[in-house]
Write a protein that holds these residues in place. Structure first.
Motif, PDB file in Angstrom:
ATOM      1  N   ASN A 147      -2.749  -5.692   3.673  1.00 15.68           N
ATOM      2  CA  ASN A 147      -1.430  -5.660   4.314  1.00 15.68           C
ATOM      3  C   ASN A 147      -0.347  -6.160   3.366  1.00 15.68           C
ATOM      4  N   GLY A 148      -0.597  -7.303   2.729  1.00 16.08           N
ATOM      5  CA  GLY A 148       0.382  -7.834   1.787  1.00 16.08           C
ATOM      6  C   GLY A 148       0.616  -6.907   0.612  1.00 16.08           C
ATOM      7  N   TRP A 149      -0.440  -6.324   0.106  1.00 17.20           N
ATOM      8  CA  TRP A 149      -0.357  -5.410  -1.040  1.00 17.20           C
ATOM      9  C   TRP A 149       0.405  -4.143  -0.648  1.00 17.20           C
ATOM     10  N   SER A 150      -0.023  -3.488   0.436  1.00 20.37           N
ATOM     11  CA  SER A 150       0.601  -2.219   0.823  1.00 20.37           C
ATOM     12  C   SER A 150       2.055  -2.413   1.230  1.00 20.37           C
ATOM     13  N   GLY A 151       2.357  -3.549   1.881  1.00 19.96           N
ATOM     14  CA  GLY A 151       3.735  -3.792   2.290  1.00 19.96           C
ATOM     15  C   GLY A 151       4.696  -3.827   1.121  1.00 19.96           C
ATOM     16  N   ILE A 152       4.288  -4.480   0.036  1.00 14.36           N
ATOM     17  CA  ILE A 152       5.151  -4.557  -1.147  1.00 14.36           C
ATOM     18  C   ILE A 152       5.252  -3.201  -1.830  1.00 14.36           C
ATOM     19  N   VAL A 153       4.143  -2.463  -1.878  1.00 11.28           N
ATOM     20  CA  VAL A 153       4.170  -1.138  -2.506  1.00 11.28           C
ATOM     21  C   VAL A 153       5.135  -0.217  -1.762  1.00 11.28           C
ATOM     22  N   VAL A 154       5.030  -0.195  -0.430  1.00 12.62           N
ATOM     23  CA  VAL A 154       5.904   0.678   0.358  1.00 12.62           C
ATOM     24  C   VAL A 154       7.360   0.229   0.244  1.00 12.62           C
ATOM     25  N   MET A 155       7.592  -1.078   0.302  1.00 15.26           N
ATOM     26  CA  MET A 155       8.954  -1.578   0.205  1.00 15.26           C
ATOM     27  C   MET A 155       9.564  -1.195  -1.144  1.00 15.26           C
ATOM     28  N   THR A 156       8.776  -1.289  -2.208  1.00 11.19           N
ATOM     29  CA  THR A 156       9.270  -0.916  -3.538  1.00 11.19           C
ATOM     30  C   THR A 156       9.562   0.576  -3.606  1.00 11.19           C
ATOM     31  N   MET A 157       8.698   1.392  -2.995  1.00  8.88           N
ATOM     32  CA  MET A 157       8.942   2.831  -2.948  1.00  8.88           C
ATOM     33  C   MET A 157      10.292   3.135  -2.301  1.00  8.88           C
ATOM     34  N   VAL A 158      10.551   2.506  -1.174  1.00 11.19           N
ATOM     35  CA  VAL A 158      11.805   2.756  -0.447  1.00 11.19           C
ATOM     36  C   VAL A 158      12.995   2.246  -1.246  1.00 11.19           C
ATOM     37  N   GLN A 159      12.866   1.077  -1.866  1.00 12.42           N
ATOM     38  CA  GLN A 159      13.966   0.524  -2.661  1.00 12.42           C
ATOM     39  C   GLN A 159      14.318   1.436  -3.828  1.00 12.42           C
ATOM     40  N   LEU A 160      13.323   2.025  -4.465  1.00 12.52           N
ATOM     41  CA  LEU A 160      13.575   2.927  -5.590  1.00 12.52           C
ATOM     42  C   LEU A 160      14.159   4.253  -5.122  1.00 12.52           C
ATOM     43  N   TRP A 161      13.757   4.695  -3.949  1.00 11.55           N
ATOM     44  CA  TRP A 161      14.178   6.000  -3.440  1.00 11.55           C
ATOM     45  C   TRP A 161      15.587   5.987  -2.864  1.00 11.55           C
ATOM     46  N   ALA A 162      15.976   4.901  -2.232  1.00  9.13           N
ATOM     47  CA  ALA A 162      17.242   4.860  -1.487  1.00  9.13           C
ATOM     48  C   ALA A 162      18.440   4.863  -2.432  1.00  9.13           C
TER      49      ALA A 162
END
Length: 432
Positions: free
Chosen positions: A330-345
């Motif tokens: 959960n901790g790992w995937s949460g940061i990965v997804v958050m980083t994906m969104v931050q880079l995309w937005a």
């Protein structure tokens, strides 16, 4: 510590995000703010219950905090995009310091009543809701893209440490100093966070982002309506979080109360916190030759399987292993997804995009715990864990079937409606 291990630690301390001047101040501020949040979560109930207020008053006061916090999250995204995330975080920390100082002063001279507690609690909730999207929007404005995942990892570790230390520190302060001095100590945590933010001097603003703001080429409405990647992430987050809170806040204590006792429940919660920290640390690692969407899929399936296995793992030790594995994923995937969104937005809309993400992650809490309460009573706690795990897995399996999510690569960004592709950006609609 061996020389090799010491050299590795030293290399981490002078590389990546730590090369950004003053980044360590942000980490200190994140830790202090998190400690303040969790200390207050202990101090407020103790103040109410020790001053003649009953569970009814406590419930209403906490509801004032929760509702105002949820309603303020979208406003926090707008304010952070308008005035900058650092400024918004600094102001909200200063206001929280002042509010808790006022509460401590009033509590020292009179029993706290609804008329005192409700407006202060609601104001603190507003500050918390405004603060959160700004905190997630800050790092992309101060870190290079290549260091963003590592920066999110370190920030998450600081937050999780605050989550572990805050309740214990709050209890120690109340027991050792009393309720009112403890509130003043809690207020000081927000003052430390504000001072750290004030001392931090972010790099110059991104000219490309400023140009986008000036031209109005990309609007928030366009991002929501045409950003297929964001839509997929939001749906998957809603599915996963619709059962997450219920599993952790209702099913887990129910199982522990039945089989493990209070001490066992405390051990499981400790494992949950430790696993989140481990997962945050692992999020710095890039899996070679595997697209990020598939990394999230594997982590999501691990979460689902470990949650489903909790009541069938053979006692406390087995349940603890499952909880730790779940928390790491959960901790790992949460940061990965958050980083994906931050880079995309789009940079000038980042805080508003993050506010929508946060609502998808936390807005389902009331529904999740209510459904969990009904589900555990109707089907039994073991069956609920199994259904919750299957739901988590189903959400991520659906997401991986969507090209916008499956084919995401670092550097992909929302490019608006004009169809222009520049600097390696790709439109979601082009991903088929």
């Amino acid at each position: 510590m061996s020389r090799t291990a010491f050299a590795k630690v030293k290399a981490l301390a002078v590389s990546g995000p730590m090369t950004v001047r003053g980044f360590w101040r942000l980490l200190i501020g994140q830790l202090a703010s998190s400690v303040g949040d969790l200390c207050y979560a202990v101090a407020l109930p103790w103040l109410v219950l020790s001053s003649g207020g009953g569970p009814g008053l406590l419930g209403v006061v906490l509801a004032c905090f929760g509702v105002s916090r949820a309603l303020a999250i979208p406003a926090g995204g707008i304010l952070a995009d308008r005035f900058g995330p650092r400024t918004v975080m600094l102001v909200t920390d200063a206001v929280r310091f002042g509010l808790i100082m006022v509460l401590g002063t009033l509590a020292s001279s009179m029993p706290p009543t609804f008329a005192v507690l409700a407006p202060i609690s609601a104001a603190l909730g507003i500050c918390g809701g405004v603060f959160v999207p700004a905190s997630f929007a800050l790092l992309p404005t101060v870190l290079p893209e290549k260091d963003l995942a590592a920066g999110n990892s370190m920030s998450s570790v600081a937050t999780q440490l605050g989550t572990l230390l805050g309740p214990a520190l709050g209890g120690i302060l109340i027991a050792g100093l009393g309720q009112v001095p403890a509130l003043f100590a809690v207020a000081s945590a927000y003052l430390v966070s504000a001072a750290a933010l004030l001392a931090f001097r972010p790099p110059n603003a991104d000219p490309a982002g400023e140009a986008a703001v000036a031209s109005g080429a990309v609007t928030f409405r366009a991002v929501l309506l045409r950003g297929r990647f964001l839509q997929v992430v939001l749906v998957a987050a809603l599915i996963g979080n619709a059962v997450y809170a219920g599993a952790v806040e209702v099913a887990l204590p129910t199982l522990a109360h039945r089989d493990f006792g209070a001490a066992g429940y405390g051990i499981l919660l400790t494992g949950l916190g430790a696993g989140m920290i481990i997962g945050a640390l692992l999020a710095r690692w890039t899996v070679p030759r595997l697209r990020v969407g598939y990394v999230v899929m594997l982590l999501g399936l691990t979460m689902g399987a470990s949650v489903a296995a909790v009541p069938f793992a053979g006692g406390l030790a087995g349940a603890l292993v499952c909880i730790i594995v779940f928390a790491v994923a959960n901790g790992w995937s949460g940061i990965v997804v958050m980083t994906m969104v931050q880079l995309w937005a789009p940079r000038h809309l980042l805080a508003r995009v993050m506010s929508v993400m946060l609502l998808a992650m936390s807005g389902t809490f009331p529904l999740s715990v209510a459904v969990a309460g009904w589900g555990v009573e109707r089907f039994g706690v073991a069956t609920f864990f199994l259904l919750a795990g299957c739901s988590m897995a189903a959400g991520i399996l659906w997401a991986i079937t969507q090209p916008a999510f499956r084919n995401f690569r670092p550097g992909d960004q929302f490019a608006g409606s004009a169809g222009a592709v520049a600097g390696g950006t790709r439109l979601d609609e082009e991903r088929r």
